[in-house]
Design an enzyme around this catalytic site. Structure first.
Site, short mmCIF file in Angstrom:
data_model
loop_
_atom_site.label_atom_id
_atom_site.label_comp_id
_atom_site.label_asym_id
_atom_site.label_seq_id
_atom_site.Cartn_x
_atom_site.Cartn_y
_atom_site.Cartn_z
N HIS A 1 -6.66 1.58 1.63
CA HIS A 1 -5.90 2.92 2.91
C HIS A 1 -7.43 3.72 3.10
O HIS A 1 -7.86 4.68 1.80
CB HIS A 1 -4.88 2.76 2.52
CG HIS A 1 -4.39 3.37 4.59
ND1 HIS A 1 -3.57 2.95 4.61
CD2 HIS A 1 -4.71 4.18 4.73
CE1 HIS A 1 -3.35 3.48 5.91
NE2 HIS A 1 -3.42 4.87 5.84
N HIS B 1 -3.84 1.41 7.97
CA HIS B 1 -4.70 0.25 7.04
C HIS B 1 -5.92 -0.05 7.23
O HIS B 1 -6.53 -0.18 6.06
CB HIS B 1 -3.59 -0.28 6.10
CG HIS B 1 -4.17 -0.91 4.34
ND1 HIS B 1 -3.81 -0.70 3.60
CD2 HIS B 1 -4.84 -2.01 4.71
CE1 HIS B 1 -4.24 -1.11 2.78
NE2 HIS B 1 -4.52 -1.76 2.87
N HIS C 1 -8.42 7.37 3.24
CA HIS C 1 -8.57 8.43 2.08
C HIS C 1 -9.22 9.21 1.82
O HIS C 1 -10.07 8.70 1.80
CB HIS C 1 -6.58 8.00 1.43
CG HIS C 1 -7.76 7.55 -0.38
ND1 HIS C 1 -7.97 6.64 0.02
CD2 HIS C 1 -7.29 8.66 -0.96
CE1 HIS C 1 -8.16 6.19 -1.86
NE2 HIS C 1 -7.21 7.55 -2.19
N CYS D 1 0.87 -1.36 -0.09
CA CYS D 1 -0.21 -0.58 -0.24
C CYS D 1 0.54 1.40 -0.07
O CYS D 1 1.66 1.66 0.48
CB CYS D 1 -1.09 0.28 0.88
SG CYS D 1 -1.87 1.53 1.73
#
Length: 359
Positions: free
Chosen positions: A183, A132, A185, A70
């Site tokens: 992830h 994560h 975001h 990631c």
């Protein structure tokens, strides 16, 4: 809050946001990266009077890598990511595959009636947490406040870029929505024009003000609070409700009780009160069908130079999931004509969300 600015290996800016002053942010990005792309191009559609960004380089962006690769996780020995530090709280950095950029290039004519110009602006990625496996719904109130401080800081700075007309903070969540990274975001777009949706709502707000002398958004909020039937959650400073004319099966708007044009206008109490209410709404969405709800969360802020006296900063949250095993697809009417048909009664959607038991 402490903000630390550093640069990635290809020259992009990265900002760390920390609650404490003692965090060490001296890690250096040692990757070898290709040169950054030039700005995309904007093409004008004379039939709709809208600008369309043509960003061919985004076809090669990172797509659904495994968790141990990631690019939004902290860097570790033998695995370098977009974040050089070994841990972080909140991070914002320039998107490696931007739709809008300050790296302007030459663009030839498209032919026909379409005007062409560089897609000047900026695109940034906001990492809400280094965890994560987490989600926005699981963030602590303090972490949400830090994310909000990052949104405010970036909105202020991006608004000062020459040519930027509107700053948009948003989150896409879920494979069904089309995310390319899992992830937790979001993103921030600094547009070189006022977006079509904002033009429409501000024009409606202007007509409403001419007729009544009042603010349209404030009147919508007051009417929903008085009716109550579509309110999902509320506290002293915020109300979350399903709009009466919801386009999406599950759509919730979150308004501060005091009108401000953008996030920077919120005071300390309003910023602190947002997180507990918003994460409750997200947990209600996740609990509705017992699976993580795909959604788009979109902050509507005033444009940089126009309509600020009419605008009312608020968040619009919506999902394409209409039942446990069905999605709402934008088919003929929605995609071709922009005419929405919603399969879920807004009052029923609000009732179902209120009945979800949250932790």
């Amino acid at each position: 809050m402490k903000r630390t600015l550093t640069q990635l290996a290809d020259g992009r800016e990265l900002f760390y946001y920390d609650r404490q002053d003692g965090a060490d942010r001296g890690a250096v990005d040692e990757r070898e990266l290709p040169p950054r792309p030039q700005a995309s191009e904007l093409r004008y559609d004379p039939l709709t009077e809208e600008w369309i960004a043509i960003a061919g380089h985004r076809q090669g962006r990172t797509f659904m890598p495994p968790a141990d690769e990631c690019p939004l996780c902290p860097s570790a020995p033998g695995r370098r990511s977009e974040i050089p530090a070994s841990s972080y709280e909140v991070v914002v950095f320039e998107n490696r595959f931007p739709s809008f950029s300050t790296r302007l290039g030459e663009h030839g004519p498209a032919g026909g009636l379409s005007e062409v110009r560089p897609a000047a602006g900026r695109c940034e990625v906001v990492c809400f947490t280094s965890d994560h496996g987490s989600s926005f719904s699981r963030l602590s109130p303090e972490q949400v406040e830090l994310v909000m401080e990052a949104w405010i800081d970036r909105t202020t700075e991006l608004s000062a870029i020459p040519g930027v007309e509107q700053v948009f903070c948003f989150e896409n969540r879920g494979a069904e929505i089309g995310i390319t990274l899992t992830h937790p975001h979001g993103q921030i777009y600094a547009y070189p024009y006022v977006t079509p949706r904002t033009k429409l709502t501000l024009a409606a707000a202007g007509r409403h003000h001419a007729r009544t002398g009042r603010n349209l958004f404030a009147d919508v909020l007051a009417a929903e609070r008085e009716a109550g039937v579509r309110v999902v959650a509320a506290n002293e400073h915020w109300t979350a409700f399903v709009p009466a004319a919801a386009r999406w099966p599950y759509e919730v708007h979150v308004y501060p009780h005091r009108r401000v044009p953008d996030l920077a206008g919120l005071d300390a109490a309003e910023r602190a009160a947002f997180g507990p209410l918003y994460t409750e709404v997200l947990r209600r969405l996740d609990g509705l069908f017992g699976v993580p709800m795909p959604y788009v969360a979109a902050w509507h802020q005033a444009p940089v130079r126009t309509g600020r006296e009419l605008a009312y900063a608020h968040l619009e949250l919506f999902s394409i999931r209409r039942s446990a095993d069905k999605l709402k697809y934008l088919a003929g009417s929605e995609s071709a004509m922009g005419a929405f048909v919603n399969d879920v009664l807004p009052e029923e959607a609000a009732r179902r969300l209120r009945e979800v038991i949250t932790e």
